[in-house]
Design an enzyme around this catalytic site. Structure first.
Site, PDB file in Angstrom:
ATOM      1  N   GLU A 166       0.444  -1.231  -0.327  1.00 34.45           N
ATOM      2  CA  GLU A 166      -0.116  -0.036   0.378  1.00 34.45           C
ATOM      3  C   GLU A 166       0.991   1.161   0.561  1.00 34.45           C
ATOM      4  O   GLU A 166       1.712   1.303   0.628  1.00 34.45           O
ATOM      5  CB  GLU A 166      -0.849   0.083   1.362  1.00 34.45           C
ATOM      6  CG  GLU A 166      -1.797   1.241   1.047  1.00 34.45           C
ATOM      7  CD  GLU A 166      -2.575   1.162   2.270  1.00 34.45           C
ATOM      8  OE1 GLU A 166      -2.951   0.563   3.271  1.00 34.45           O
ATOM      9  OE2 GLU A 166      -4.128   2.092   1.962  1.00 34.45           O
ATOM     10  N   GLY A 167       0.697   1.770  -1.227  1.00 35.84           N
ATOM     11  CA  GLY A 167       1.449   3.261  -1.289  1.00 35.84           C
ATOM     12  C   GLY A 167       0.949   5.081  -0.920  1.00 35.84           C
ATOM     13  O   GLY A 167      -0.631   4.354  -1.243  1.00 35.84           O
TER      14      GLY A 167
ATOM     15  N   PHE B 106      -0.329   6.480  -3.473  1.00 36.11           N
ATOM     16  CA  PHE B 106      -0.796   6.349  -4.490  1.00 36.11           C
ATOM     17  C   PHE B 106      -1.685   5.369  -4.997  1.00 36.11           C
ATOM     18  O   PHE B 106      -2.773   5.432  -6.399  1.00 36.11           O
ATOM     19  CB  PHE B 106      -0.687   6.817  -6.064  1.00 36.11           C
ATOM     20  CG  PHE B 106       0.420   7.904  -5.714  1.00 36.11           C
ATOM     21  CD1 PHE B 106       0.196   8.943  -5.819  1.00 36.11           C
ATOM     22  CD2 PHE B 106       2.313   8.010  -5.384  1.00 36.11           C
ATOM     23  CE1 PHE B 106      -0.023  10.654  -5.467  1.00 36.11           C
ATOM     24  CE2 PHE B 106       2.095   9.698  -5.175  1.00 36.11           C
ATOM     25  CZ  PHE B 106       1.218  10.628  -4.429  1.00 36.11           C
ATOM     26  N   GLY B 107      -1.794   4.050  -3.801  1.00 35.67           N
ATOM     27  CA  GLY B 107      -2.958   2.758  -4.304  1.00 35.67           C
ATOM     28  C   GLY B 107      -2.181   1.781  -3.658  1.00 35.67           C
ATOM     29  O   GLY B 107      -1.090   1.865  -2.865  1.00 35.67           O
TER      30      GLY B 107
ATOM     31  N   LYS C 299      -3.430  -3.690  -8.883  1.00 37.47           N
ATOM     32  CA  LYS C 299      -2.870  -2.273  -8.328  1.00 37.47           C
ATOM     33  C   LYS C 299      -4.358  -1.857  -8.446  1.00 37.47           C
ATOM     34  O   LYS C 299      -4.403  -1.191  -9.567  1.00 37.47           O
ATOM     35  CB  LYS C 299      -1.867  -1.635  -8.917  1.00 37.47           C
ATOM     36  CG  LYS C 299      -1.250  -0.510  -8.098  1.00 37.47           C
ATOM     37  CD  LYS C 299      -0.470   0.753  -8.932  1.00 37.47           C
ATOM     38  CE  LYS C 299       1.188  -0.268  -8.219  1.00 37.47           C
ATOM     39  NZ  LYS C 299       2.466   0.610  -8.343  1.00 37.47           N
TER      40      LYS C 299
ATOM     41  N   ASP D  86      12.641   5.525  -9.604  1.00 39.76           N
ATOM     42  CA  ASP D  86      12.166   4.748  -8.105  1.00 39.76           C
ATOM     43  C   ASP D  86      12.829   3.131  -8.198  1.00 39.76           C
ATOM     44  O   ASP D  86      12.035   2.147  -7.297  1.00 39.76           O
ATOM     45  CB  ASP D  86      10.615   4.366  -7.743  1.00 39.76           C
ATOM     46  CG  ASP D  86      10.307   4.781  -6.798  1.00 39.76           C
ATOM     47  OD1 ASP D  86      11.433   4.202  -5.088  1.00 39.76           O
ATOM     48  OD2 ASP D  86       9.189   4.023  -5.630  1.00 39.76           O
TER      49      ASP D  86
HETATM   50  P1  ADP Z   1       3.598  -0.041  -4.552  1.00 42.71           P
HETATM   51  O1  ADP Z   1       3.327   1.780  -5.312  1.00 42.71           O
HETATM   52  O2  ADP Z   1       2.711   0.568  -3.164  1.00 42.71           O
HETATM   53  O3  ADP Z   1       4.936   0.295  -4.879  1.00 42.71           O
HETATM   54  P2  ADP Z   1       4.033  -2.260  -6.377  1.00 42.71           P
HETATM   55  O4  ADP Z   1       3.807  -2.358  -7.975  1.00 42.71           O
HETATM   56  O5  ADP Z   1       5.494  -1.592  -5.941  1.00 42.71           O
HETATM   57  O6  ADP Z   1       3.340  -0.318  -5.462  1.00 42.71           O
HETATM   58  O7  ADP Z   1       3.474  -3.278  -5.685  1.00 42.71           O
HETATM   59  C1  ADP Z   1       3.609  -3.175  -4.386  1.00 42.71           C
HETATM   60  C2  ADP Z   1       4.267  -4.370  -3.833  1.00 42.71           C
HETATM   61  O8  ADP Z   1       3.559  -5.434  -4.215  1.00 42.71           O
HETATM   62  C3  ADP Z   1       5.827  -5.067  -4.534  1.00 42.71           C
HETATM   63  O9  ADP Z   1       6.305  -4.696  -3.240  1.00 42.71           O
HETATM   64  C4  ADP Z   1       5.459  -6.593  -4.724  1.00 42.71           C
HETATM   65  O10 ADP Z   1       6.325  -7.245  -3.508  1.00 42.71           O
HETATM   66  C5  ADP Z   1       4.289  -6.821  -5.050  1.00 42.71           C
HETATM   67  N1  ADP Z   1       4.140  -7.061  -6.743  1.00 42.71           N
HETATM   68  C6  ADP Z   1       4.206  -5.888  -7.509  1.00 42.71           C
HETATM   69  N2  ADP Z   1       3.904  -7.061  -8.931  1.00 42.71           N
HETATM   70  C7  ADP Z   1       4.154  -7.828  -8.318  1.00 42.71           C
HETATM   71  C8  ADP Z   1       4.222  -9.340  -9.275  1.00 42.71           C
HETATM   72  N3  ADP Z   1       4.242  -8.451 -10.916  1.00 42.71           N
HETATM   73  N4  ADP Z   1       4.423  -9.880  -8.876  1.00 42.71           N
HETATM   74  C9  ADP Z   1       4.226 -10.294  -7.781  1.00 42.71           C
HETATM   75  N5  ADP Z   1       4.466  -9.341  -6.872  1.00 42.71           N
HETATM   76  C10 ADP Z   1       4.219  -8.630  -7.252  1.00 42.71           C
HETATM   77 MG    MG Z   2       7.194   0.202  -5.131  1.00 45.13          MG
END
Ligand code: ADP
Ligand code: MG
Length: 353
Positions: free
Chosen positions: A30-31, A33-34, A55, A168
């Site tokens: 959870e960030g 923005f989503g 997401k 990032d």
């Molecule tokens: P945020 O904006 O919350 O940082 P991310 O896109 O980095 O969003 O996704 C958050 C977390 O979800 C990642 O750190 C990872 O653990 C998991 N995650 C995201 N995309 C994938 C994927 N394609 N397959 C498996 N895990 C994923």
């Molecule tokens: Mg991330």
């Protein structure tokens, strides 16, 4: 054949999805923005087998969808496999959230793997699919780290050649794909596409200070903040040359390299402390080493020893990535041609597969 025609045709034949097609599972992140969930398809269909990742993003999700679509067409292997993105239609007629769907690549990010006491042997096991039963030691650790950093640079080179800067890059945004047995980049939420001028980052968005290069506000003052294709298309190659925005990602990758070599720099607090020390040394790693080495712990000394293997080519590569001035940093492509990667070890743990 024009890129836009290709994109249109591809779009036409790709299945589309709706909210009801997915069953929500565990929350993965959870960030600001989503929110990110593991999900499964409600029913089977093309591209709908196995676990997926969803997401739910705010208004900036539109840009993230654009980035992922572009990556899928131009450098698919660099990032997690993107399935589909759409705007959730809300019943009240007000704008809903953007939904982004990827294939579930696996449960471990590089951050998870680096926090394990077994690192980097846990990664070797995942890449090779079995324990080699070889003797542990510096040489072997160096080879595994080489492979990981090589895979990250390979993925980055794909993004940069496409005209995308990630902005990032950090272990939390690098996922191990269990099926392809390689590391892939995720989270294009802060990325900029310089070729078409998509560089939308809201003012309140802060780049992650732990991994950010000293020039934190890459091009944000020169480039338009919202998508505005025609002008930016004409300008962007020039801006790219002038600002070398890709070198921002290289700095972050250099810090990851450093953390892999030095276990004591793997926690957030120790990385923050390192950043402070480096700043005090004028962002000069050679200077930092001079101040650290005389009173270094055995663990820290071991890190230098690893980087000094083979005449210090690892240390040299690291130096070429972590530099104050962006234009003195190596590019991803040049880094991949560095002699550090020129050894037989890479064939065995090949990062291009
Ligand atoms: P945020 O904006 O919350 O940082 P991310 O896109 O980095 O969003 O996704 C958050 C977390 O979800 C990642 O750190 C990872 O653990 C998991 N995650 C995201 N995309 C994938 C994927 N394609 N397959 C498996 N895990 C994923
Ligand atoms: Mg991330």
């Amino acid at each position: 054949f024009d890129m836009f025609v290709l994109a249109f045709v591809e779009r036409l034949f790709r299945p589309t999805y709706r909210k009801d097609d997915f069953v929500l599972g565990k929350k993965l992140g959870e960030g600001a923005f989503g929110v990110v969930y593991k999900v499964s398809p409600a029913k089977k269909g093309p591209g709908m087998d196995g676990d997926l990742v969803l997401k739910k993003a705010t208004e900036y999700g539109a840009v993230e969808i654009w980035m992922n679509e572009r990556v899928r067409r131009a450098c698919a292997n660099s990032c997690a496999d993107f399935v589909y993105g759409f705007l959730e239609s809300s019943s009240k007629g007000k704008g809903g959230a953007y939904w982004l769907i990827w294939r579930y690549e696996g449960e471990a990010t590089l951050a998870d793997l680096m926090l394990s006491k077994e690192f980097p042997y846990n990664v070797e096991r995942m890449i090779l699919g079995e324990d080699q039963g070889l003797e542990k030691g510096l040489e072997r650790e160096n080879k595994i780290i080489q492979t990981i950093i090589g895979q990250v640079l390979f993925a980055l080179d794909g993004l940069h050649s496409t005209g995308i800067v990630h902005r990032d890059i950090k272990p939390q945004n690098i996922i191990f794909s269990e099926e392809d047995r390689i590391f892939k980049i995720i989270d294009l939420g802060a990325a900029a596409d310089l070729r078409v001028g998509i560089n939308y980052i809201p003012k309140e968005f802060l780049l992650d200070p732990r991994y950010a290069a000293p020039e934190q506000y890459i091009m944000s003052t020169q480039t338009p903040s919202a998508p505005s294709a025609p002008v930016a298309t004409a300008l962007s190659p020039v801006l790219w040359q002038l600002n070398l925005p890709d070198r921002f990602d290289i700095y972050s990758t250099g810090l990851i390299f450093l953390q892999m070599a030095f276990p004591s720099l793997r926690t957030d607090s120790s990385l923050i402390q390192f950043n402070r020390q480096l700043k005090r040394c004028g962002y000069d790693l050679v200077e930092w080493r001079k101040t650290m080495e005389p009173r270094a712990s055995p663990e820290l000394r071991r890190g230098f020893e690893l980087l000094d293997l083979d005449g210090g080519i690892g240390w040299e590569l690291l130096l070429s990535m972590v530099r104050y001035k962006a234009r003195r940093r190596t590019s991803a492509k040049a880094a991949l041609a560095h002699p550090y990667f020129d050894r037989e070890g890479l064939q065995r743990l090949s990062f291009m597969q």
